[in-house]
Design a protein around this motif. Sequence first.
Motif, PDB file in Angstrom:
ATOM      1  N   VAL A  80       0.866  -1.059  -0.035  1.00  0.00           N
ATOM      2  CA  VAL A  80       0.053  -0.064   0.013  1.00  0.00           C
ATOM      3  C   VAL A  80       0.888   1.244  -0.033  1.00  0.00           C
ATOM      4  CG1 VAL A  80      -1.853   1.187   1.241  1.00  0.00           C
ATOM      5  CG2 VAL A  80      -1.929  -1.144   1.398  1.00  0.00           C
ATOM      6  N   ALA A  81       1.904   1.423   0.976  1.00  0.00           N
ATOM      7  CA  ALA A  81       2.501   2.537   0.960  1.00  0.00           C
ATOM      8  C   ALA A  81       3.457   2.993  -0.150  1.00  0.00           C
ATOM      9  CB  ALA A  81       3.719   2.347   2.306  1.00  0.00           C
ATOM     10  N   ASP A  82       4.176   1.834  -0.620  1.00  0.00           N
ATOM     11  CA  ASP A  82       5.043   2.115  -1.731  1.00  0.00           C
ATOM     12  C   ASP A  82       3.829   2.575  -3.121  1.00  0.00           C
ATOM     13  OD1 ASP A  82       7.261   1.821  -0.638  1.00  0.00           O
ATOM     14  OD2 ASP A  82       7.412  -0.191  -1.231  1.00  0.00           O
ATOM     15  N   SER A  83       2.928   1.887  -3.348  1.00  0.00           N
ATOM     16  CA  SER A  83       2.021   2.268  -4.287  1.00  0.00           C
ATOM     17  C   SER A  83       1.471   3.651  -4.405  1.00  0.00           C
ATOM     18  CB  SER A  83       0.798   1.130  -4.280  1.00  0.00           C
ATOM     19  OG  SER A  83       1.343   0.059  -4.623  1.00  0.00           O
ATOM     20  N   ILE A  84       0.781   4.055  -3.234  1.00  0.00           N
ATOM     21  CA  ILE A  84       0.448   5.477  -2.867  1.00  0.00           C
ATOM     22  C   ILE A  84       1.596   6.350  -3.228  1.00  0.00           C
ATOM     23  CG2 ILE A  84      -0.597   7.219  -1.347  1.00  0.00           C
ATOM     24  CD1 ILE A  84      -1.885   4.641  -0.024  1.00  0.00           C
ATOM     25  N   ARG A  85       2.903   6.044  -2.498  1.00  0.00           N
ATOM     26  CA  ARG A  85       4.082   7.063  -2.701  1.00  0.00           C
ATOM     27  C   ARG A  85       4.403   7.322  -4.362  1.00  0.00           C
ATOM     28  NH1 ARG A  85       6.874   4.080   0.771  1.00  0.00           N
ATOM     29  NH2 ARG A  85       6.318   5.205   2.861  1.00  0.00           N
ATOM     30  N   SER A 112     -16.067   4.211   7.377  1.00  0.00           N
ATOM     31  CA  SER A 112     -14.774   4.335   8.082  1.00  0.00           C
ATOM     32  C   SER A 112     -13.626   3.627   7.113  1.00  0.00           C
ATOM     33  CB  SER A 112     -14.966   3.534   9.540  1.00  0.00           C
ATOM     34  OG  SER A 112     -15.419   2.164   8.994  1.00  0.00           O
ATOM     35  N   TRP A 113     -13.985   2.650   6.384  1.00  0.00           N
ATOM     36  CA  TRP A 113     -12.804   2.257   5.596  1.00  0.00           C
ATOM     37  C   TRP A 113     -12.230   3.325   4.446  1.00  0.00           C
ATOM     38  CZ3 TRP A 113     -14.496  -3.505   3.829  1.00  0.00           C
ATOM     39  CH2 TRP A 113     -14.692  -4.144   5.218  1.00  0.00           C
ATOM     40  N   VAL A 114     -13.462   4.304   3.949  1.00  0.00           N
ATOM     41  CA  VAL A 114     -12.678   5.365   3.294  1.00  0.00           C
ATOM     42  C   VAL A 114     -12.069   6.121   3.934  1.00  0.00           C
ATOM     43  CG1 VAL A 114     -13.718   7.411   1.849  1.00  0.00           C
ATOM     44  CG2 VAL A 114     -14.769   5.106   1.817  1.00  0.00           C
ATOM     45  N   GLU A 115     -12.265   6.567   5.341  1.00  0.00           N
ATOM     46  CA  GLU A 115     -11.829   7.520   6.104  1.00  0.00           C
ATOM     47  C   GLU A 115     -10.256   6.577   6.387  1.00  0.00           C
ATOM     48  OE1 GLU A 115     -11.762   9.285  10.527  1.00  0.00           O
ATOM     49  OE2 GLU A 115     -13.277   8.191   9.836  1.00  0.00           O
ATOM     50  N   GLY A 116     -10.177   5.457   6.636  1.00  0.00           N
ATOM     51  CA  GLY A 116      -8.679   4.789   6.935  1.00  0.00           C
ATOM     52  C   GLY A 116      -7.929   5.174   5.634  1.00  0.00           C
ATOM     53  N   CYS A 117      -8.502   4.805   4.606  1.00  0.00           N
ATOM     54  CA  CYS A 117      -7.764   5.019   3.087  1.00  0.00           C
ATOM     55  C   CYS A 117      -7.228   6.597   3.171  1.00  0.00           C
ATOM     56  CB  CYS A 117      -8.483   4.732   2.017  1.00  0.00           C
ATOM     57  SG  CYS A 117      -8.774   2.980   1.936  1.00  0.00           S
ATOM     58  N   THR A 118      -8.069   7.611   3.294  1.00  0.00           N
ATOM     59  CA  THR A 118      -7.684   8.854   3.106  1.00  0.00           C
ATOM     60  C   THR A 118      -6.564   9.079   3.978  1.00  0.00           C
ATOM     61  OG1 THR A 118      -9.589   9.743   4.708  1.00  0.00           O
ATOM     62  CG2 THR A 118     -10.007   9.502   2.293  1.00  0.00           C
ATOM     63  N   ARG A 119      -6.450   8.703   5.309  1.00  0.00           N
ATOM     64  CA  ARG A 119      -5.285   8.757   6.284  1.00  0.00           C
ATOM     65  C   ARG A 119      -4.058   8.231   5.626  1.00  0.00           C
ATOM     66  NH1 ARG A 119      -7.213  10.769  10.977  1.00  0.00           N
ATOM     67  NH2 ARG A 119      -9.365  10.543  11.484  1.00  0.00           N
ATOM     68  N   GLN A 120      -4.427   7.058   4.915  1.00  0.00           N
ATOM     69  CA  GLN A 120      -2.909   6.317   4.396  1.00  0.00           C
ATOM     70  C   GLN A 120      -2.452   7.308   3.143  1.00  0.00           C
ATOM     71  OE1 GLN A 120      -4.521   2.282   3.619  1.00  0.00           O
ATOM     72  NE2 GLN A 120      -2.865   1.856   4.992  1.00  0.00           N
ATOM     73  N   VAL A 121      -3.553   7.691   2.483  1.00  0.00           N
ATOM     74  CA  VAL A 121      -2.938   8.651   1.183  1.00  0.00           C
ATOM     75  C   VAL A 121      -2.288   9.837   1.782  1.00  0.00           C
ATOM     76  CG1 VAL A 121      -4.019  10.050  -0.811  1.00  0.00           C
ATOM     77  CG2 VAL A 121      -4.702   7.788  -0.415  1.00  0.00           C
ATOM     78  N   ALA A 122      -2.871  10.471   2.837  1.00  0.00           N
ATOM     79  CA  ALA A 122      -2.350  11.706   3.559  1.00  0.00           C
ATOM     80  C   ALA A 122      -0.997  11.247   3.804  1.00  0.00           C
ATOM     81  CB  ALA A 122      -3.173  12.225   4.408  1.00  0.00           C
ATOM     82  N   LYS A 123      -0.719  10.194   4.343  1.00  0.00           N
ATOM     83  CA  LYS A 123       0.526   9.960   5.148  1.00  0.00           C
ATOM     84  C   LYS A 123       1.747   9.493   4.012  1.00  0.00           C
ATOM     85  CE  LYS A 123       2.564   6.745   8.275  1.00  0.00           C
ATOM     86  NZ  LYS A 123       2.307   5.618   9.046  1.00  0.00           N
TER      87      LYS A 123
END
Length: 131
Positions: A80-85, A112-123
């Motif tokens: 997830v992290a590398d793909s978003i990056r 709540s799952w959408v919110e979790g994803c947006t937090r990962q995208v922001a990070k």
Amino acid sequence: MSPLKVKSICCIGAGYVGGPTMAVIADNCPHININVVDLNEERIKLWNSDDLSEIPVFEPGLKEIIKKVRNKNLFFTKEVADSIRSADMVFISVNTPTKTKGIGAGRASDISWVEGCTRQVAKYASGKTIV
């Protein structure tokens, strides 16, 4: 200011929306690299199976598209992290079931799952990522 050229897409969610949608985009846009990410290891394994009858979603013609684009410009991964990056654009295609408690229970969507994803995208996102 020139428009952003999308060269890489990350789709969070390898279910009934994310997988087929990204397969069609990959087929029509061979110049764009697409990573479909999901934390469900079994689902990713099925999308990557050599036996195309095992892909976890049935849509007419989907197996043929997957065969054509998978591991060329369409990839299924848990990274997830590398793909978003590395993405210029991120799609969020996760489940939004009906709430079972709280305000709107039985009527409103649990996001709540959408919110979790947006937090990962922001990070993990950098630059001018389109979400």
